[in-house]
Scaffold this active site. Structure first.
Site, PDB file in Angstrom:
ATOM      1  N   CYS A 338      32.272  32.897  40.160  1.00 50.02           N
ATOM      2  CA  CYS A 338      31.664  32.721  41.479  1.00 50.02           C
ATOM      3  C   CYS A 338      30.155  32.479  41.353  1.00 50.02           C
ATOM      4  O   CYS A 338      29.739  31.413  40.935  1.00 50.02           O
ATOM      5  CB  CYS A 338      31.990  33.915  42.369  1.00 50.02           C
ATOM      6  SG  CYS A 338      31.772  33.587  44.125  1.00 50.02           S
ATOM      7  N   HIS A 426      38.068  35.381  41.914  1.00 48.47           N
ATOM      8  CA  HIS A 426      37.849  36.778  41.522  1.00 48.47           C
ATOM      9  C   HIS A 426      39.190  37.448  41.221  1.00 48.47           C
ATOM     10  O   HIS A 426      40.245  37.025  41.693  1.00 48.47           O
ATOM     11  CB  HIS A 426      37.187  37.558  42.661  1.00 48.47           C
ATOM     12  CG  HIS A 426      35.783  37.166  42.954  1.00 48.47           C
ATOM     13  ND1 HIS A 426      34.716  37.631  42.233  1.00 48.47           N
ATOM     14  CD2 HIS A 426      35.263  36.359  43.923  1.00 48.47           C
ATOM     15  CE1 HIS A 426      33.594  37.146  42.740  1.00 48.47           C
ATOM     16  NE2 HIS A 426      33.908  36.366  43.766  1.00 48.47           N
TER      17      HIS A 426
END
Length: 472
Positions: A338, A426
């Site tokens: 991310c 994630h």
């Protein structure tokens, strides 16, 4: 039509856990009670009106909520819902937090001063609280910080305002491991208004390590002063559950283990996704928050960030940017997740100044990111290496490549260039197949397991501990 008072009388009183200080153990106690009652067949739900943390989770609907309340919902064997955490504050600068209301970013409220938010947020808290009371047999509420922070009481939407709204049975927790526990309990109680003091049903000593006989008659003394009994003395309990908003620091490189460096920059987010590495005996996960020689490590991870630009500035200021670039030249694996993906790229464009302005990235992979107003939030299930894996996305940036890079995990969400692997997904390490793949790349043991099953076992152990030492 029933009056509000009559409606309250028809509902089971919520149990509310308040703390004398931050990190008193409120979140863990709520988690324990949720699993204990769920195991007894009670339909139970957690609730925290407002949480401040950069550890967030995504619901099935693609809405954002605090990671702690997500875990508490799993403990309660309930479907996680933003009703359980209607307001989430995500710090992204020294004096600024993004405000998430009912799972969605609210830019208008984010710009308001702290004390000017209550009139807009309180109605959302009331609605969520009473919906949960209607839908569940028992609601377990967590406070925030301390109710004795009298400078913040005018804007309170999470502590005694909530307790009074639902006339909860309140239990006040003190961290006895810190010391001064009885003074904390007495002082906090004394700071409450008389109508608030009447809601306190018991004091709880938490994180006790010693011989209970050393407490002497201190609990009797406290009850004489307040009229409130101490109902539990909970032991210092080691667990492998996610932390609400912190991460264990202090680990150092260790000979004979697989050593993984985790770059711990400001605004690092969702660090609990690395717990599967943190709790393996043969792996040493080392948070790195100052410049050092990284080349001794077997792998390097750049985690998510609530403000990738500010995190990148930290790397440039400390010299860690050069150390990361030097590590890349060793050919060892670098993983960017991310915000880490964005930092490893060539540029971060921020035309709306949502984060920290335009930045030049580390340039280790041919990616360009633009920080956008819209936020991508979704759960993901996909097939990878002939196995089913789960994860989630939570980011503002949109990333493109100007080179023929290979995709990583899934097209348009992750890219690979040489020894640099990046993804917007994630939670990958919580999947056995991904954990084993990662270890295979760096010469470690392929001994991963499905983390969700492990957490479920940990929750049962926590409930057993509370059943032995708690008051329910």
């Amino acid at each position: 039509m029933k009056t509000k008072k009559q409606q309250l009388l028809n509902k089971k009183k919520p149990i509310m856990i308040l703390g004398c200080t931050s990190d008193a153990g409120k979140s863990l106690i709520v988690t324990a009670i949720c699993r204990l009652l769920a195991n007894r067949g009670i339909k139970v739900a957690p609730f925290k009106a407002q949480n401040m943390s950069n550890n967030a989770a995504i619901t099935e609907e693609g809405l954002e909520m605090g990671r702690a309340q997500y875990l508490q919902a799993l403990a309660a064997k309930a479907t996680p819902s933003v009703l359980m955490n209607p307001v989430l504050l995500k710090p992204s600068a020294e004096t600024f937090s993004q405000v998430i209301v009912n799972g969605i970013v609210n830019n208008k409220i984010s710009q308001l001063p702290w004390m000017g938010r209550k009139s807009l947020l309180w109605k959302e808290v009331q609605y969520a609280l009473h919906r949960l009371q209607d839908d569940y047999e028992q609601v377990i509420i967590e406070g925030a910080g301390s109710p004795a922070e009298i400078n913040l009481r005018a804007g309170d939407i999470v502590n005694m305002s909530v307790a009074l709204e639902c006339q909860a049975d309140v239990y006040l927790v003190s961290d006895i491991d810190r010391g001064g526990s009885f003074a904390h309990l007495l002082g906090t109680w004394a700071c409450l208004a008389p109508e608030e003091q009447k809601l306190i049903k018991g004091f709880v000593l938490n994180k006790f390590r010693g011989d209970p006989l050393l407490l002497g008659n201190a609990m009797d003394w406290l009850e004489e002063k307040t009229g409130i009994p101490t109902v539990a003395n909970l032991p210092y309990y080691r667990h492998q559950l996610p932390e609400e908003d912190s991460f264990r620091l202090g680990s150092q490189w260790q000979r004979g283990k697989i050593n993984v460096a985790l770059i711990y920059y400001p605004y690092a987010a969702n660090l609990d996704e690395f717990d599967p590495l943190l709790y393996q005996d043969d792996v040493n996960l080392v948070p790195v928050h100052q410049n050092r020689d990284l080349t001794l490590f077997d792998a390097l991870i750049l985690p998510g960030s609530k403000n990738s630009g500010a995190s990148l500035t930290f790397l440039n200021t400390t010299g860690l940017d050069k150390s990361i670039q030097e590590f890349q030249r060793t050919g060892k694996l670098i993983m960017g997740i991310c915000g880490g993906l964005q930092i490893l790229g060539k540029t971060i464009l921020d035309p709306l100044n949502i984060e920290d302005g335009n930045k030049q990235g580390l340039g280790l992979i041919a990616l360009q990111t633009e920080i956008c107003a819209d936020k991508s939030t979704r759960q993901i299930t996909l097939n990878w290496l002939e196995k089913r894996i789960k994860g989630y996305e939570i980011h503002h940036g949109k990333t493109i490549t100007d080179a023929a890079l290979g995709h990583f995990i899934a097209a348009n969400t992750g890219w690979q260039q040489d020894n640099v692997y990046t993804t917007y997904i994630h939670g990958l390490f919580e999947n056995k197949v991904f954990y084993n793949w990662f270890m295979r790349q760096i010469g470690g043991l392929e001994n991963g397991f499905e983390w969700a099953e492990h957490l479920d076992n940990e929750l049962d152990k926590l409930a057993d501990m509370f059943a032995q030492h708690g008051w329910l």
